[in-house]
Design an enzyme around this catalytic site. Sequence first.
Site, mmCIF file in Angstrom:
data_model
loop_
_atom_site.group_PDB
_atom_site.id
_atom_site.type_symbol
_atom_site.label_atom_id
_atom_site.label_comp_id
_atom_site.label_asym_id
_atom_site.label_seq_id
_atom_site.Cartn_x
_atom_site.Cartn_y
_atom_site.Cartn_z
ATOM 1 N N ASP A 51 -10.345 -12.953 -28.088
ATOM 2 C CA ASP A 51 -11.655 -12.403 -28.472
ATOM 3 C C ASP A 51 -11.758 -10.861 -28.648
ATOM 4 O O ASP A 51 -10.689 -10.184 -28.492
ATOM 5 C CB ASP A 51 -12.552 -12.633 -27.264
ATOM 6 C CG ASP A 51 -14.103 -13.237 -27.836
ATOM 7 O OD1 ASP A 51 -14.384 -12.703 -28.770
ATOM 8 O OD2 ASP A 51 -14.746 -13.968 -26.960
ATOM 9 N N ASP B 47 -21.266 -15.846 -33.291
ATOM 10 C CA ASP B 47 -21.319 -17.199 -32.775
ATOM 11 C C ASP B 47 -22.257 -18.078 -33.453
ATOM 12 O O ASP B 47 -23.145 -17.904 -33.947
ATOM 13 C CB ASP B 47 -21.466 -17.144 -31.434
ATOM 14 C CG ASP B 47 -20.236 -16.479 -30.552
ATOM 15 O OD1 ASP B 47 -19.494 -16.147 -30.958
ATOM 16 O OD2 ASP B 47 -20.709 -16.264 -29.264
#
Length: 403
Positions: A148, A203
């Site tokens: 990430d 997302d």
Amino acid sequence: MKNNPLLILLLLTCSIVYSQKFENLAQTPPMGWNTWNKFACNINEEVIKSAADAMVSSGMKDAGYEYIVIDDCWHGERDAKGFIQANKEHFPSGMKALVDYVHSKGLKFGIYSDAGDKTCGGKPGSRGREYQDALTYAEWGVDYLKYDWCNTDGIKAEGAYTTMRNALYEAGRPVVLSICEWGDNKPWEWARDIGHLWRTTGDIYHCWDCEEDHGDWSSWGVLRILDMQDGLRKYAGPGHWNDPDMMEVGNGMSVSEDRAHFTMWCMLAAPLMAGNDLDKMSAETIEILTNKEMIAIDQDPLGVQAFKYSAEDGLETWFKPLENGDWAVTFLNRSDDVHDIEFNWKEHLVIDPDFDYKTDFENITYKVKNLWDDKKEKNTDKTLKNKLNPHDVLSLRLTNINK
């Protein structure tokens, strides 16, 4: 000091060895399950074991799913030497035992970290500890790393992901590297030789067409994510995939929306990472996630993403070239109204705008197979006529009957 040719050759060879990703992995888009969409930080070893059990018992493993990926918040503290530990309360058996359990089911194990000092959930990140963490993952038997991009002020994405790629390679265990910096730094332009897939957007969210505002960032509904893929298909292929994020099938949308969502991810040759509770799936959710005809479209060895051929009044037509001259065709009804489809194949010359593929409906007759029901197969000599409900798809496979 005089230049030593042998020393120079050795240094160059070492540079080449340390500057590559693991090849021959992810030759088709990875398939599996990730904890985040459903469980977020509420994870423990029983959740992971149950998911692995359900992936097998539901038929998902037989359909091609293989990765069980634990996302953020599995971390405990680093030990005195700086090596990361699993949270002892939630993973009392330790991460190695959990990985072994997943492997015992014939599945592969994925883990999560972050290029920054801390993960998005505030756990220890890998910045400055890349080689230690890679060695730990190799010792545990990890097969996949989602990496990430939170808390990364002052560092550059390409360099950070290259460092982790090199660390994984030096650790010696083949690992699929999933780059998750949300498309902010256009990874499709530089990540082909670094990772095996890269996120193209922020997302996803479990809605058909919405923006979920979180203040300084947003998550996006299925159609918003789909639209963000425009212009990216030329960058993807075997071993290097565009990733429009994990799926929300089974997380609260309607059955038709779930079916359309899954279909479009297959048309995009996207990684198929389920994000629902595998232990509590409805029959409809299982049917969608295990549709082998549709999965074959996603996993086609050619590795070419679909392109949007036409769009009018909320009805879109997408074409995807397949191996051996086949095609996948999907009609997507984005609108809230029923659409009448009348598609005369012979009136259309479909030319792939990025790759050297085109149809020839004048001289080639294709068998037409509906991928979501068992209706009698037809062919392209006849005009396609159908009614398509709102938020749904008609998806077809065209096969040259003269082959």
